[in-house]
Motif scaffolding. Structure first.
Motif, PDB file in Angstrom:
ATOM      1  N   GLY A   1       1.632   6.504  -6.574  1.00 22.00           N
ATOM      2  CA  GLY A   1       0.818   5.609  -5.600  1.00 22.00           C
ATOM      3  C   GLY A   1       1.151   4.156  -6.041  1.00 22.00           C
TER       4      GLY A   1
ATOM      5  N   ASN B   1       0.604   5.790   0.345  1.00 26.90           N
ATOM      6  CA  ASN B   1      -0.298   7.050   0.269  1.00 26.90           C
ATOM      7  C   ASN B   1       0.560   8.043  -0.216  1.00 26.90           C
ATOM      8  OD1 ASN B   1      -2.965   6.913   1.374  1.00 26.90           O
ATOM      9  ND2 ASN B   1      -2.333   6.945   3.351  1.00 26.90           N
ATOM     10  N   THR B   2       0.187   8.793  -1.246  1.00 23.32           N
ATOM     11  CA  THR B   2       1.152   9.900  -1.713  1.00 23.32           C
ATOM     12  C   THR B   2       0.764  11.180  -0.879  1.00 23.32           C
ATOM     13  OG1 THR B   2      -0.798  10.530  -2.998  1.00 23.32           O
ATOM     14  CG2 THR B   2       0.636   9.237  -4.202  1.00 23.32           C
ATOM     15  N   GLU B   3       1.696  12.152  -1.133  1.00 17.57           N
ATOM     16  CA  GLU B   3       1.570  13.500  -0.429  1.00 17.57           C
ATOM     17  C   GLU B   3       0.085  13.864  -0.729  1.00 17.57           C
ATOM     18  OE1 GLU B   3       3.299  18.012  -0.395  1.00 17.57           O
ATOM     19  OE2 GLU B   3       4.110  16.603  -1.916  1.00 17.57           O
ATOM     20  N   GLN B   4      -0.427  14.462   0.508  1.00 16.10           N
ATOM     21  CA  GLN B   4      -1.763  15.026   0.582  1.00 16.10           C
ATOM     22  C   GLN B   4      -1.674  16.476   0.706  1.00 16.10           C
ATOM     23  OE1 GLN B   4      -4.278  12.478   0.443  1.00 16.10           O
ATOM     24  NE2 GLN B   4      -2.559  11.443  -0.247  1.00 16.10           N
TER      25      GLN B   4
ATOM     26  N   ILE C   1       1.016  -1.268   0.019  1.00 21.78           N
ATOM     27  CA  ILE C   1      -0.101  -0.101   0.130  1.00 21.78           C
ATOM     28  C   ILE C   1       0.847   1.193   0.075  1.00 21.78           C
ATOM     29  CG2 ILE C   1      -1.904  -1.040   1.166  1.00 21.78           C
ATOM     30  CD1 ILE C   1      -0.985   0.291   3.685  1.00 21.78           C
TER      31      ILE C   1
ATOM     32  N   GLY D   1      -5.775   7.659  -7.850  1.00 26.50           N
ATOM     33  CA  GLY D   1      -5.356   8.947  -7.368  1.00 26.50           C
ATOM     34  C   GLY D   1      -5.901  10.021  -8.122  1.00 26.50           C
TER      35      GLY D   1
END
Length: 140
Positions: free
Chosen positions: A35, A16-19, A14, A102
């Motif tokens: 991602g 998570n990219t930058e938010q 898994i 994404g």
């Protein structure tokens, strides 16, 4: 008792990219690719280990990564994408499926809440939120 068809299927990586509200220089495809590559790294896999791709940008990923042959479907994301990936593995159409998802810059009306949190469907609108919290309640 027979085993469930997904008995030998697992999610192994898994990411998570930058938010952020705004991600300069990013678009939905670049976020989905980041991602996907992050999930592969988390699983200890390389691009060449993948023989199936699911997601809005699946065809673009297969083309740019020069994956061939590969099982591909353009399902968007969420639970349907996971189920399609699991089914492809269970049916022997693929052994390792990357689920790409994404979005970036798709919502620019900052004066109100995001439209996907307030759907117009008569089956969910009367009950309020339509977010990860709601899915968690259903999964429980």
């Amino acid at each position: 008792m027979p085993q469930h068809p997904y008995h030998d299927v697992a999610i192994t990586g898994i990411f998570n990219t930058e938010q952020a509200r705004v991600l300069e220089g990013e678009d939905s495809m670049s976020i989905a690719f980041k991602g996907g590559l992050g999930a592969l790294a988390d699983a200890g896999l390389g691009i060449r280990d993948v023989d199936g791709v699911v997601g809005q940008f699946a065809n673009d990923f297969v083309y740019q990564a020069r994956l061939s042959p590969a099982w591909v479907t353009s399902s968007w994301s969420g639970i349907p994408a996971i189920l399609q990936a699991a089914t492809a593995i269970a049916a022997g159409m693929a052994t390792k499926v990357l689920v790409l998802a994404g979005t970036a810059g798709v919502y620019v009306d900052r004066a109100s809440t995001a439209p996907w949190t307030r759907p117009s469907s008569e089956f969910v609108a009367p009950f309020g939120m339509f977010t990860a919290a709601e899915f968690a309640l259903v999964a429980r």
